[in-house]
Scaffold this motif. Structure first.
Motif, PDB file in Angstrom:
ATOM      1  N   GLU A  62       0.121   1.498   6.747  1.00  0.00           N
ATOM      2  CA  GLU A  62       0.579   2.113   5.495  1.00  0.00           C
ATOM      3  C   GLU A  62       2.082   1.922   5.310  1.00  0.00           C
ATOM      4  OE1 GLU A  62      -1.116   3.340   3.066  1.00  0.00           O
ATOM      5  OE2 GLU A  62      -3.084   3.684   3.940  1.00  0.00           O
ATOM      6  N   GLN A  63       2.843   2.118   6.365  1.00  0.00           N
ATOM      7  CA  GLN A  63       4.299   1.977   6.282  1.00  0.00           C
ATOM      8  C   GLN A  63       4.694   0.540   5.970  1.00  0.00           C
ATOM      9  OE1 GLN A  63       5.840   3.526   9.943  1.00  0.00           O
ATOM     10  NE2 GLN A  63       5.524   5.650   9.347  1.00  0.00           N
ATOM     11  N   ARG A  64       4.070  -0.403   6.629  1.00  0.00           N
ATOM     12  CA  ARG A  64       4.412  -1.807   6.391  1.00  0.00           C
ATOM     13  C   ARG A  64       4.073  -2.220   4.965  1.00  0.00           C
ATOM     14  NH1 ARG A  64       3.419  -5.968  11.071  1.00  0.00           N
ATOM     15  NH2 ARG A  64       4.744  -7.149   9.657  1.00  0.00           N
ATOM     16  N   ILE A  65       2.936  -1.773   4.487  1.00  0.00           N
ATOM     17  CA  ILE A  65       2.540  -2.128   3.123  1.00  0.00           C
ATOM     18  C   ILE A  65       3.526  -1.556   2.108  1.00  0.00           C
ATOM     19  CG2 ILE A  65       0.787  -1.717   1.345  1.00  0.00           C
ATOM     20  CD1 ILE A  65      -1.326  -1.924   3.558  1.00  0.00           C
ATOM     21  N   GLN A  66       3.910  -0.307   2.278  1.00  0.00           N
ATOM     22  CA  GLN A  66       4.823   0.350   1.328  1.00  0.00           C
ATOM     23  C   GLN A  66       6.202  -0.299   1.316  1.00  0.00           C
ATOM     24  OE1 GLN A  66       4.382   2.597  -1.061  1.00  0.00           O
ATOM     25  NE2 GLN A  66       2.214   2.657  -0.595  1.00  0.00           N
ATOM     26  N   GLN A  67       6.631  -0.862   2.426  1.00  0.00           N
ATOM     27  CA  GLN A  67       7.979  -1.416   2.531  1.00  0.00           C
ATOM     28  C   GLN A  67       8.048  -2.919   2.266  1.00  0.00           C
ATOM     29  OE1 GLN A  67       9.131  -0.215   6.466  1.00  0.00           O
ATOM     30  NE2 GLN A  67       9.261   1.943   5.911  1.00  0.00           N
ATOM     31  N   ALA A  68       6.913  -3.555   2.092  1.00  0.00           N
ATOM     32  CA  ALA A  68       6.870  -5.007   1.973  1.00  0.00           C
ATOM     33  C   ALA A  68       7.211  -5.485   0.563  1.00  0.00           C
ATOM     34  CB  ALA A  68       5.485  -5.511   2.353  1.00  0.00           C
ATOM     35  N   PRO A  69       7.900  -6.619   0.482  1.00  0.00           N
ATOM     36  CA  PRO A  69       8.121  -7.243  -0.825  1.00  0.00           C
ATOM     37  C   PRO A  69       6.821  -7.891  -1.317  1.00  0.00           C
ATOM     38  CG  PRO A  69       9.056  -8.597   0.926  1.00  0.00           C
ATOM     39  CD  PRO A  69       8.545  -7.343   1.571  1.00  0.00           C
ATOM     40  N   PRO A  70       6.727  -8.169  -2.610  1.00  0.00           N
ATOM     41  CA  PRO A  70       5.498  -8.730  -3.176  1.00  0.00           C
ATOM     42  C   PRO A  70       5.014 -10.011  -2.483  1.00  0.00           C
ATOM     43  CG  PRO A  70       6.964  -8.054  -4.930  1.00  0.00           C
ATOM     44  CD  PRO A  70       7.727  -7.904  -3.644  1.00  0.00           C
ATOM     45  N   GLU A  71       5.935 -10.869  -2.077  1.00  0.00           N
ATOM     46  CA  GLU A  71       5.544 -12.121  -1.427  1.00  0.00           C
ATOM     47  C   GLU A  71       4.804 -11.847  -0.121  1.00  0.00           C
ATOM     48  OE1 GLU A  71       8.972 -11.458  -1.995  1.00  0.00           O
ATOM     49  OE2 GLU A  71       8.805 -12.240  -4.026  1.00  0.00           O
ATOM     50  N   GLN A  72       5.249 -10.845   0.617  1.00  0.00           N
ATOM     51  CA  GLN A  72       4.609 -10.497   1.879  1.00  0.00           C
ATOM     52  C   GLN A  72       3.221  -9.909   1.643  1.00  0.00           C
ATOM     53  OE1 GLN A  72       5.962 -10.995   5.221  1.00  0.00           O
ATOM     54  NE2 GLN A  72       3.755 -10.862   5.375  1.00  0.00           N
ATOM     55  N   LEU A  73       3.091  -9.090   0.610  1.00  0.00           N
ATOM     56  CA  LEU A  73       1.784  -8.536   0.271  1.00  0.00           C
ATOM     57  C   LEU A  73       0.786  -9.651  -0.024  1.00  0.00           C
ATOM     58  CD1 LEU A  73       2.939  -5.642  -2.083  1.00  0.00           C
ATOM     59  CD2 LEU A  73       2.102  -5.403   0.268  1.00  0.00           C
ATOM     60  N   GLU A  74       1.234 -10.675  -0.728  1.00  0.00           N
ATOM     61  CA  GLU A  74       0.365 -11.803  -1.051  1.00  0.00           C
ATOM     62  C   GLU A  74      -0.046 -12.559   0.206  1.00  0.00           C
ATOM     63  OE1 GLU A  74       2.524 -14.074  -3.939  1.00  0.00           O
ATOM     64  OE2 GLU A  74       2.487 -12.438  -5.396  1.00  0.00           O
ATOM     65  N   THR A  75       0.876 -12.740   1.129  1.00  0.00           N
ATOM     66  CA  THR A  75       0.568 -13.409   2.393  1.00  0.00           C
ATOM     67  C   THR A  75      -0.485 -12.633   3.167  1.00  0.00           C
ATOM     68  OG1 THR A  75       2.782 -14.384   2.531  1.00  0.00           O
ATOM     69  CG2 THR A  75       1.540 -14.195   4.589  1.00  0.00           C
ATOM     70  N   TRP A  76      -0.320 -11.315   3.258  1.00  0.00           N
ATOM     71  CA  TRP A  76      -1.289 -10.488   3.977  1.00  0.00           C
ATOM     72  C   TRP A  76      -2.653 -10.520   3.298  1.00  0.00           C
ATOM     73  CZ3 TRP A  76       2.679  -5.966   4.397  1.00  0.00           C
ATOM     74  CH2 TRP A  76       3.586  -6.232   5.430  1.00  0.00           C
ATOM     75  N   ALA A  77      -2.648 -10.525   1.973  1.00  0.00           N
ATOM     76  CA  ALA A  77      -3.912 -10.572   1.238  1.00  0.00           C
ATOM     77  C   ALA A  77      -4.664 -11.866   1.543  1.00  0.00           C
ATOM     78  CB  ALA A  77      -3.657 -10.431  -0.260  1.00  0.00           C
ATOM     79  N   GLU A  78      -3.958 -12.965   1.695  1.00  0.00           N
ATOM     80  CA  GLU A  78      -4.596 -14.234   2.044  1.00  0.00           C
ATOM     81  C   GLU A  78      -5.091 -14.213   3.491  1.00  0.00           C
ATOM     82  OE1 GLU A  78      -1.703 -17.218   1.152  1.00  0.00           O
ATOM     83  OE2 GLU A  78      -1.943 -16.967  -1.021  1.00  0.00           O
ATOM     84  N   ARG A  79      -4.286 -13.687   4.404  1.00  0.00           N
ATOM     85  CA  ARG A  79      -4.685 -13.614   5.811  1.00  0.00           C
ATOM     86  C   ARG A  79      -5.919 -12.735   6.001  1.00  0.00           C
ATOM     87  NH1 ARG A  79       0.940 -12.502   8.934  1.00  0.00           N
ATOM     88  NH2 ARG A  79       1.950 -14.489   8.464  1.00  0.00           N
ATOM     89  N   LEU A  80      -6.035 -11.734   5.183  1.00  0.00           N
ATOM     90  CA  LEU A  80      -7.166 -10.812   5.262  1.00  0.00           C
ATOM     91  C   LEU A  80      -8.502 -11.546   5.207  1.00  0.00           C
ATOM     92  CD1 LEU A  80      -8.526  -7.960   4.894  1.00  0.00           C
ATOM     93  CD2 LEU A  80      -8.027  -8.217   2.468  1.00  0.00           C
TER      94      LEU A  80
END
Length: 92
Positions: A62-80
């Protein structure tokens, strides 16, 4: 008569400047609000996808998601899509 015209023009220019300033401020506010809304939507979607795949999310996620920039969120969404575990999604 000329003095009256100068006062009239000055008032007109002040009003035009005020209107332009208000329009610019409104536009900037809308753009910022839109960006924040998109970012929050990405966070919500990623959180839902992670929860569906891996179950309840630990606090560190939760903490990492809240603090991440949009580009990082997109990377995690792809890795998922391919990750075997929750920590694998967040590996660097």
């Amino acid at each position: 008569m000329l003095a009256e015209r100068v006062v009239e023009w000055t008032e007109k220019w002040k009003q035009q400047g005020l209107q332009q300033g208000l329009q610019q401020g409104l536009q900037e506010g809308l753009e910022k609000g839109l960006q924040q809304g998109i970012a929050q939507g990405e966070i919500t979607l990623l959180r839902r996808q992670l929860t569906r795949r891996f179950g309840p999310l630990p606090e560190w996620v939760e903490q990492r998601i809240q603090q991440a920039p949009p580009e990082q969120l997109e990377t995690w969404a792809e890795r998922l899509l391919d990750a075997e575990s929750l920590p694998a999604v967040f590996e660097t």
